[in-house]
Design an enzyme around this catalytic site. Structure first.
Site, PDB file in Angstrom:
ATOM      1  N   HIS A  70       0.819  -1.217   0.000  1.00 35.53           N
ATOM      2  CA  HIS A  70       0.000   0.000   0.000  1.00 35.53           C
ATOM      3  C   HIS A  70       0.851   1.265   0.000  1.00 35.53           C
ATOM      4  O   HIS A  70       1.918   1.333   0.604  1.00 35.53           O
ATOM      5  CB  HIS A  70      -0.927   0.011   1.208  1.00 35.53           C
ATOM      6  N   ASP A  71       0.370   2.243  -0.728  1.00 35.27           N
ATOM      7  CA  ASP A  71       0.940   3.593  -0.760  1.00 35.27           C
ATOM      8  C   ASP A  71       2.313   3.677  -1.413  1.00 35.27           C
ATOM      9  O   ASP A  71       2.996   4.699  -1.289  1.00 35.27           O
ATOM     10  CB  ASP A  71       1.014   4.199   0.655  1.00 35.27           C
ATOM     11  N   GLY A 109       5.099  -1.083   2.654  1.00 38.79           N
ATOM     12  CA  GLY A 109       4.253   0.081   2.453  1.00 38.79           C
ATOM     13  C   GLY A 109       5.020   1.386   2.382  1.00 38.79           C
ATOM     14  O   GLY A 109       6.085   1.548   2.975  1.00 38.79           O
TER      15      GLY A 109
END
Length: 263
Positions: A125-126, A143
């Site tokens: 994520h991200d 992440g």
């Protein structure tokens, strides 16, 4: 759309709310969820899952068994709306996993253009990934990792959360990255990854002439070989950056980081 067996395999499931360009091809047993957009010329192989919100550009090829746009693997995630955005002409090989962003991060995972993500690569994520990168088999990004353009990661390389990998860097097989890797740098494996020179061969292939490479080598020696404290090395790099845009890019990368520099 789903009845066009020339492009969409009859066993594929495409949510009515998904938006696919007219020429997108979808393989057997693939699932495409709602709030997914897929651009022209894309090929989605068999046994893939693409869930949204996910935006995919044009001419991407997902070979098969890829899981794209899934919920972030973050215990704080509570079902908020977050996104995955993928650019154009990316190759995504077997069993690649790419997660959406989180509201505690940027809210979006973003991948640029012309990247190769080889088998079992994981993008958490991200993450923000540039263009023209190669992630070899089993590369793993935690992440919030940022990766510049033209980066190559060898097999089984792993990058800790919030780290940055500068443009044109090369990560050797099995390296574990726990700090920011400056542009142009090669990292080799030990207990932890350590800088081992510049990616001169890669720079030559991308059109860097001898003068540019020489300036980058000098900057690398200042940062890693001369034994200087980081503050003093930065002062010398500031002088060198007056005559080299590449050294300026290296110095800007160092000065903009929040995590420790890999040294």
């Amino acid at each position: 759309m789903a009845g066009d067996s020339d492009r969409i395999h009859p066993s594929a499931f495409i949510d009515p709310a998904a938006r696919l360009a007219p020429d997108v091809r979808v393989g057997a047993f693939t699932l495409i969820g709602a709030d997914v957009e897929i651009g022209e010329g894309c090929v989605i192989g068999p046994h893939c899952s693409i869930t949204g919100p996910t935006r995919i550009g044009r001419d991407n090829h997902f070979i098969g068994h890829a899981a794209i746009g899934g919920d972030p693997q973050d215990k704080k995630y509570q079902g908020e709306r977050t996104e995955l955005v993928i650019g154009d002409r990316n190759i995504v090989r077997e069993f690649v996993t790419i997660s959406r962003g989180t509201v505690t991060g940027s809210g979006v995972t973003r991948i640029g253009n012309d990247n190769w993500l080889l088998a079992y690569t994981h993008v958490a994520h991200d993450c923000l990934i540039g263009s023209h990168c190669v992630f070899s088999n089993n590369s793993t990004l935690a992440g919030h990792v940022e990766v510049g353009d033209w980066v190559i990661t060898s097999g089984f390389a792993g990058v800790h959360q919030f780290c940055r990998i500068g443009a044109h860097a090369f990560l050797g097989m099995g390296v574990l990255i726990s700090g920011d890797v400056p542009p142009y740098t090669m990292v080799a494996t030990e207990a932890q990854g350590r800088p081992r020179g510049i990616n001169s061969e890669g720079l030559k292939r991308r059109g860097f002439d001898a003068a540019r490479i020489s300036a980058i080598k000098r900057a690398y020696r200042t940062l890693y070989v001369a034994g200087l404290p980081l503050a003093e090395a930065r002062l010398q790099l500031e002088e060198q950056a007056r005559d080299s845009a590449d050294v300026r890019a290296l110095l800007d990368f160092i000065e903009s980081g929040e995590r420790p520099l890999l040294r």
